[in-house]
Design a protein around this motif. Structure first.
Motif, PDB file in Angstrom:
ATOM      1  N   MET A  78       0.825  -1.204   0.000  1.00  0.00           N
ATOM      2  CA  MET A  78       0.000   0.000   0.000  1.00  0.00           C
ATOM      3  C   MET A  78       0.860   1.256   0.000  1.00  0.00           C
ATOM      4  O   MET A  78       2.033   1.210   0.281  1.00  0.00           O
ATOM      5  CB  MET A  78      -0.954   0.001   1.193  1.00  0.00           C
ATOM      6  CG  MET A  78      -0.342  -0.340   2.512  1.00  0.00           C
ATOM      7  SD  MET A  78      -1.623  -0.334   3.745  1.00  0.00           S
ATOM      8  CE  MET A  78      -1.626  -2.015   4.247  1.00  0.00           C
ATOM      9  N   THR A  79       0.195   2.358  -0.309  1.00  0.00           N
ATOM     10  CA  THR A  79       0.949   3.604  -0.416  1.00  0.00           C
ATOM     11  C   THR A  79       1.361   4.072   0.974  1.00  0.00           C
ATOM     12  O   THR A  79       0.853   3.607   1.987  1.00  0.00           O
ATOM     13  CB  THR A  79       0.088   4.697  -1.049  1.00  0.00           C
ATOM     14  OG1 THR A  79      -0.965   4.997  -0.134  1.00  0.00           O
ATOM     15  CG2 THR A  79      -0.472   4.248  -2.364  1.00  0.00           C
ATOM     16  N   LYS A  80       2.282   5.026   0.971  1.00  0.00           N
ATOM     17  CA  LYS A  80       2.814   5.520   2.237  1.00  0.00           C
ATOM     18  C   LYS A  80       1.702   6.096   3.092  1.00  0.00           C
ATOM     19  O   LYS A  80       1.630   5.851   4.298  1.00  0.00           O
ATOM     20  CB  LYS A  80       3.878   6.577   1.930  1.00  0.00           C
ATOM     21  CG  LYS A  80       4.646   7.053   3.128  1.00  0.00           C
ATOM     22  CD  LYS A  80       6.105   6.606   3.056  1.00  0.00           C
ATOM     23  CE  LYS A  80       6.803   6.690   4.397  1.00  0.00           C
ATOM     24  NZ  LYS A  80       6.557   7.912   5.146  1.00  0.00           N
ATOM     25  N   GLU A  81       0.802   6.882   2.437  1.00  0.00           N
ATOM     26  CA  GLU A  81      -0.261   7.514   3.217  1.00  0.00           C
ATOM     27  C   GLU A  81      -1.155   6.466   3.837  1.00  0.00           C
ATOM     28  O   GLU A  81      -1.535   6.554   4.999  1.00  0.00           O
ATOM     29  CB  GLU A  81      -1.121   8.430   2.339  1.00  0.00           C
ATOM     30  CG  GLU A  81      -0.380   9.583   1.751  1.00  0.00           C
ATOM     31  CD  GLU A  81      -0.229   9.412   0.244  1.00  0.00           C
ATOM     32  OE1 GLU A  81       0.580  10.145  -0.308  1.00  0.00           O
ATOM     33  OE2 GLU A  81      -0.901   8.541  -0.323  1.00  0.00           O
ATOM     34  N   GLU A  82      -1.512   5.462   3.012  1.00  0.00           N
ATOM     35  CA  GLU A  82      -2.383   4.406   3.521  1.00  0.00           C
ATOM     36  C   GLU A  82      -1.740   3.760   4.727  1.00  0.00           C
ATOM     37  O   GLU A  82      -2.383   3.493   5.733  1.00  0.00           O
ATOM     38  CB  GLU A  82      -2.614   3.354   2.439  1.00  0.00           C
ATOM     39  CG  GLU A  82      -3.793   3.652   1.558  1.00  0.00           C
ATOM     40  CD  GLU A  82      -3.986   2.589   0.496  1.00  0.00           C
ATOM     41  OE1 GLU A  82      -4.601   2.917  -0.526  1.00  0.00           O
ATOM     42  OE2 GLU A  82      -3.491   1.474   0.687  1.00  0.00           O
ATOM     43  N   PHE A  83      -0.456   3.485   4.594  1.00  0.00           N
ATOM     44  CA  PHE A  83       0.229   2.772   5.667  1.00  0.00           C
ATOM     45  C   PHE A  83       0.216   3.578   6.947  1.00  0.00           C
ATOM     46  O   PHE A  83      -0.110   3.058   8.019  1.00  0.00           O
ATOM     47  CB  PHE A  83       1.657   2.445   5.243  1.00  0.00           C
ATOM     48  CG  PHE A  83       2.414   1.687   6.295  1.00  0.00           C
ATOM     49  CD1 PHE A  83       3.403   2.303   7.040  1.00  0.00           C
ATOM     50  CD2 PHE A  83       2.126   0.363   6.550  1.00  0.00           C
ATOM     51  CE1 PHE A  83       4.091   1.596   8.010  1.00  0.00           C
ATOM     52  CE2 PHE A  83       2.806  -0.340   7.527  1.00  0.00           C
ATOM     53  CZ  PHE A  83       3.798   0.277   8.263  1.00  0.00           C
TER      54      PHE A  83
ATOM     55  N   ALA B  34     -12.100   5.626   0.970  1.00  0.00           N
ATOM     56  CA  ALA B  34     -11.691   7.027   0.945  1.00  0.00           C
ATOM     57  C   ALA B  34     -10.300   7.163   0.330  1.00  0.00           C
ATOM     58  O   ALA B  34     -10.064   8.045  -0.503  1.00  0.00           O
ATOM     59  CB  ALA B  34     -11.712   7.596   2.355  1.00  0.00           C
ATOM     60  N   SER B  35      -9.382   6.275   0.729  1.00  0.00           N
ATOM     61  CA  SER B  35      -8.021   6.359   0.176  1.00  0.00           C
ATOM     62  C   SER B  35      -8.030   6.146  -1.318  1.00  0.00           C
ATOM     63  O   SER B  35      -7.355   6.851  -2.068  1.00  0.00           O
ATOM     64  CB  SER B  35      -7.122   5.284   0.783  1.00  0.00           C
ATOM     65  OG  SER B  35      -7.133   5.358   2.162  1.00  0.00           O
ATOM     66  N   SER B  36      -8.798   5.137  -1.736  1.00  0.00           N
ATOM     67  CA  SER B  36      -8.836   4.800  -3.156  1.00  0.00           C
ATOM     68  C   SER B  36      -9.390   5.968  -3.966  1.00  0.00           C
ATOM     69  O   SER B  36      -8.866   6.307  -5.031  1.00  0.00           O
ATOM     70  CB  SER B  36      -9.708   3.562  -3.324  1.00  0.00           C
ATOM     71  OG  SER B  36      -9.328   2.839  -4.436  1.00  0.00           O
TER      72      SER B  36
ATOM     73  N   MET C  15      -3.265   3.639   8.438  1.00  0.00           N
ATOM     74  CA  MET C  15      -3.690   2.406   9.100  1.00  0.00           C
ATOM     75  C   MET C  15      -2.923   2.212  10.401  1.00  0.00           C
ATOM     76  O   MET C  15      -3.478   1.737  11.390  1.00  0.00           O
ATOM     77  CB  MET C  15      -3.471   1.215   8.167  1.00  0.00           C
ATOM     78  CG  MET C  15      -4.401   1.236   7.003  1.00  0.00           C
ATOM     79  SD  MET C  15      -4.899  -0.411   6.483  1.00  0.00           S
ATOM     80  CE  MET C  15      -5.967  -0.889   7.789  1.00  0.00           C
ATOM     81  N   LYS C  16      -1.665   2.617  10.379  1.00  0.00           N
ATOM     82  CA  LYS C  16      -0.859   2.454  11.596  1.00  0.00           C
ATOM     83  C   LYS C  16      -1.457   3.297  12.704  1.00  0.00           C
ATOM     84  O   LYS C  16      -1.599   2.840  13.838  1.00  0.00           O
ATOM     85  CB  LYS C  16       0.586   2.854  11.292  1.00  0.00           C
ATOM     86  CG  LYS C  16       1.553   2.577  12.406  1.00  0.00           C
ATOM     87  CD  LYS C  16       2.926   2.191  11.819  1.00  0.00           C
ATOM     88  CE  LYS C  16       3.985   2.209  12.910  1.00  0.00           C
ATOM     89  NZ  LYS C  16       4.491   3.553  13.196  1.00  0.00           N
ATOM     90  N   GLN C  17      -1.820   4.530  12.341  1.00  0.00           N
ATOM     91  CA  GLN C  17      -2.433   5.402  13.351  1.00  0.00           C
ATOM     92  C   GLN C  17      -3.708   4.787  13.883  1.00  0.00           C
ATOM     93  O   GLN C  17      -3.974   4.813  15.089  1.00  0.00           O
ATOM     94  CB  GLN C  17      -2.762   6.767  12.737  1.00  0.00           C
ATOM     95  CG  GLN C  17      -1.593   7.683  12.712  1.00  0.00           C
ATOM     96  CD  GLN C  17      -1.910   8.946  11.946  1.00  0.00           C
ATOM     97  OE1 GLN C  17      -2.972   9.074  11.334  1.00  0.00           O
ATOM     98  NE2 GLN C  17      -1.012   9.878  11.967  1.00  0.00           N
TER      99      GLN C  17
END
Lengths: 384, 524
Positions: free
Chosen positions: A95-100, A227-229, A103-105
């Protein structure tokens, strides 16, 4: 005189969750001094095992047979969270950096929420003990609160665990036997049937509420990914359609947060409530069991006395024994009655509080969602 | 066959040929027909379809007005009268002619509008060269459609493995090329597939983007055939019905496709011959698979030197978008499933709460718990509807467009193939020229004649193919623009619909909880 405790429970720094080895501070500051407390305000660090030790000590104490022992707090369970964190780490490449980071948050927030909940449940246990007129005077309880070093409570080793297991087996078998004894007292007879049914249904409701809330969380997670997509689609170009996508993505981000909060609140107000009353109703059942046990002992002692009198042997012994049993039984019965009535009052109050709060939160979130949708639709319609 | 349905080649504009028997667009020789028109026609508002009343004003009066008159004189039983003016789309009196067999009436209709459609849709791209793209886009903006299709009433016909589902296809239109304003027919799924097959054979050669019908599903259909009335079969039929409706709506929205006689036949004709090439395991099916495979191989070996970067850029854009949509679709699918789970779990929980309420001996609390159970029941209903909305509005939109983007890529491939044909013709021409040179040198005059003829033939072919290639290029460009507009419109409207559904859902949620709150407060 009901002393009020001003309880401050602060979570200590827990950087990595290691199963049960987490500690937290219990800051207790009794507002009015009890003669047997050495200070007014004090705090100690206690581990989950130590809470269990305290609880067990209550259960094993014959003196407290006539009371509903506040149920022990459940074991902290970070497994699910840890699993998710692990999966996230594994899927990092896909997944992209933002997604990662997003999700981590999310996972960190979830972890924190679970942690807070666990701490709260331990606190509830202690508060219940502190609120009980008899239990609060327990020596172990005071030691637990005051002794500012490790209580050296070790977890049960294998032998003890096995012993416990057998004890439970015997107890449940006994429980069945004892339950068959018809009680003369209507109140207790009614309570027995009621509690049995209630306990089963609460268990069922608790499990089902958990499943429902988990589905809800899953759906919220999906909305997050949508939303990410949409965001990615929206950033491909700067056409009208792309701007549209960006706006919708923003909306979904926000609604998702609300949905996640709805699931969390349902968890807190509904699922936790049911879980708690599952445990309390079990504790109440245990009380009834103890009373029935005492009743059976009493009746057996009566029979033994009659036999002794008939044979005119060991009469004094039988008499003393019978006296003891009678006394024990009556003591239990008396306090049990009060305890069960209190239980009902507590239960009704807790349900009322939680259901009202649940409804209010649901309304608040739904209105929030509605507003978001309305404003977004307004903007989108205005643009097209 | 009636005289009027004779297929004559389209008359020259100058000729006062009274014969209305003009070529069907469905006719194979329409391609030749177009050549005749190339020089004659002015840039007309190109293949914009059929619905603008102002088209009449734009038409070159010489070409069409004559045909109008021609058709009006001989159109006896034909309901379409364009006798008043060159406006083909004046409000027509539609009387269905029942004595004429459907097909010939069809031919007449298509005959009268045939020339216009053939000429405009097929040859105007070539004639369009002088027109700029901006003008194209402007004209596109004036589109308005007057055809509305709806698909309803799926009914199972027959029994056992030969059973099928027949759908009612209703059309409502104010266009004069149809026999009446509203009409309906019954069609089955293979009819839709047949229509697609016919269209793709004809139109894709020109670079059109043909909408795709929903996919076959052996499993789904078998369940329906076997007669199981379970919710999944019902959902399957509903899903198919909605997809067919969208498919058909897209077809009639496409200006060139609407002109196609096959489309009109599909919409109007009561009895359609069964499309046999659509069965998965038929000979035609296998042939198709083989063709697809060979096409794929071809694609890998052709490397076109692109003179126009627009195409390359667009192609990459399309590919990237398709990928993104696939990802999004997967997530929306997951959402649909989770919502369905939520639905089930909520229902189960509601029952459990009701039971708990029954056991509770405090009356107020007991009532409150029962009320909570009812609220949860209503929530289940909400979740159910939300899941349906997720699926039918959002997920299906995405899957439609994923496949449509595939069709767009197909168009690009067509153009590439046209280029290939042109290149091959050029190399053949080169060879012929070399052959001729050799003959000259070897001094064999008898064979020289043949060689010269060959060369002329191939020269004309080269020019033909070059023109084809350019034409396809124009069409593809136009189609892509139109498609993108449609897509933007579609996405916007569907997503707004989806958001509206969400909004409604929240409003009802609020009502439910507001009703519950006093009950909770009343617990004593």
């Amino acid at each position: 005189m009901m002393e009020k405790y001003n309880r401050r429970v602060k979570a200590a720094d827990v950087t990595t969750p290691q199963s049960s080895q987490y500690g937290f501070l219990t800051g207790l500051s009794p507002q009015s001094t009890l003669p047997n407390f050495k200070q007014n305000e004090f705090s100690v660090v206690r581990q989950h095992e130590e809470f269990i030790w305290l609880h067990d000590s209550f259960v094993e104490n014959e003196e407290y047979a006539g009371y509903i022992i506040p149920p022990a707090p459940p074991r902290p369970d970070f497994d699910a969270s840890r699993e998710k964190l692990q999966k996230l780490g594994e899927g990092e490449g896909s997944m992209t950096k933002e997604e990662f980071t997003k999700m981590k948050q999310e996972l960190e927030a979830e972890y924190l929420a679970i942690f807070k909940k666990t701490v709260a449940m331990h606190e509830v246990f202690l508060c219940r003990v502190a609120a009980h007129p008899v239990l609060r005077k327990d020596l172990n309880f005071h030691v637990f609160l005051e002794y500012n070093q490790d209580l050296s409570v070790r977890g049960k080793n294998k032998k003890e665990k096995l012993e416990d297991f057998f004890k439970n087996v015997v107890k449940s078998a006994d429980g069945v036997l004892v339950a068959g004894v018809k009680d003369v007292d209507d109140f207790f007879e009614h309570e027995k049937t009621f509690l049995l049914e209630y306990h089963n249904r609460v268990k069922d409701a608790s499990a089902k509420s958990d499943r429902m809330i988990r589905s809800h969380k899953n759906a919220a997670d999906d909305i997050n990914r949508i939303a990410s997509s949409l965001y990615t689609l929206g950033t491909q170009d700067s056409t009208d359609l792309c701007k549209f996508f960006l706006k919708v993505s923003e909306l979904f981000e926000k609604t998702r947060k609300i949905e996640a909060r709805v699931a969390a609140d349902e968890d807190l107000k509904l699922a936790d409530l049911l879980k708690y009353y599952l445990r309390e109703s079990q504790a109440a059942k245990d009380l009834l069991y103890r009373r029935s046990r005492a009743l059976v002992d009493y009746e057996n002692a009566n029979k033994a006395l009659d036999k002794a009198r008939a044979k005119n042997r060991d009469v004094l012994q039988a008499e003393t024994s019978q006296q003891l049993c009678c006394h024990k039984f009556e003591k239990i019965s008396e306090s049990a009655k009060q305890e069960l009535i209190d239980f009902k009052t507590r239960r009704v109050a807790a349900f009322r509080k939680n259901l009202v709060e649940l409804a209010e939160l649901e309304l608040k979130h739904a209105k929030g969602n509605l507003q978001l949708l309305q404003s977004c639709l307004g903007v989108l319609k205005g643009n097209t | 066959m009636a005289a009027s349905s004779d297929r004559n080649p389209p008359p020259f504009p100058a000729a006062e040929d009274p014969e209305p028997g003009l070529v069907d667009p469905a006719d194979g020789d329409s391609d030749e027909g177009e050549d005749i028109f190339v020089s004659k026609t002015n840039p007309v508002s190109v293949s914009r379809g059929v619905s603008q009343p102002d088209r009449g004003a734009e038409d070159p009066p010489d070409l069409f007005s004559e045909e109008e008159e021609a058709s009006s004189t001989t159109a006896k039983s034909n309901g379409v009268h364009s006798d008043d003016d060159s406006d083909l789309f004046a409000e027509a009196h539609m009387e269905l002619n029942t004595d004429k067999p459907g097909s010939s009436a069809k031919k007449e209709l298509s005959a009268s509008s045939g020339p216009r459609s053939t000429s405009t849709s097929t040859q105007s791209p070539a004639a369009m060269q002088p027109t700029s793209l901006e003008q194209l886009e402007e004209e596109e903006a004036k589109d308005s459609f007057d055809v509305d299709v709806a698909i309803t009433n799926p009914e199972k016909v027959g029994d056992g493995m030969n059973a099928y589902v027949a759908y009612k296809v209703s059309t409502r239109t104010s266009l004069t090329m149809f026999r009446s304003k509203t009409f309906s027919v019954r069609r089955r799924f293979s009819d839709f597939l047949g229509l697609y097959e016919k269209l793709s054979v004809k139109q894709s050669l020109h670079g059109c983007i043909i909408p795709l019908p929903p996919e076959k599903s052996v499993v789904g259909m078998t369940k329906v055939k076997v007669g199981m009335d379970d919710p999944s079969s019902v959902e399957f039929v509903e899903r198919r019905r909605a997809a067919l409706e969208r498919y058909l709506q897209r077809v009639v929205c496409h200006p060139s496709l609407l002109q196609d006689a096959d489309v009109r036949e599909f919409l109007e004709r009561d009895d359609l011959p069964r499309a046999l090439n659509t069965q998965a395991l038929s000979g035609a099916g296998f042939l198709k698979m083989i063709n697809k495979a060979s096409d794929a191989v071809n694609k890998m070996t052709i490397k076109m030197n692109e003179s126009d970067t627009w195409f390359e850029d667009k192609f990459q854009e399309v590919e990237a978008e398709e990928q993104q949509l696939r990802k999004l679709h997967a997530v929306v699918d997951s959402l649909v499933n989770h919502r369905k789970d939520l639905c089930g779990n909520t229902a189960v929980f509601a029952k459990s709460m009701a039971m708990l309420g029954n056991s509770e001996d405090n009356t107020a609390l007991s009532r409150a718990l029962s009320q909570l159970a009812e609220v949860e029941d209503k929530m289940e209903q909400l979740h159910q509807e939300q899941a349906a909305s997720d699926f039918f509005i959002f997920a299906e939109l995405l899957s439609d467009y994923i496949r449509l983007l595939g069709a767009v890529r197909g168009c690009f491939d067509q153009r590439m193939r046209a280029w290939q044909r042109w290149q091959e013709a050029q190399s053949t021409l080169q060879k012929k020229r070399e052959a001729e040179a050799k003959l000259l040198w070897a001094n064999k005059p008898e064979k020289l004649q043949q060689a010269k003829e060959d060369i002329t033939e191939w020269e004309s072919r080269v020019t033909q193919y070059e023109r084809d290639f350019d034409r396809i290029g124009m069409t593809v460009r136009k189609e892509v623009l139109r498609f993108e507009k449609e897509k933007a419109k579609d996405f916007k409207s569907q997503i707004m619909k989806y958001l509206e559904a969400m909004l409604q859902s929240q409003q009802r949620l609020i009502k439910f909880w507001e009703a519950f709150l006093p009950e909770a407060k009343a617990i004593a």
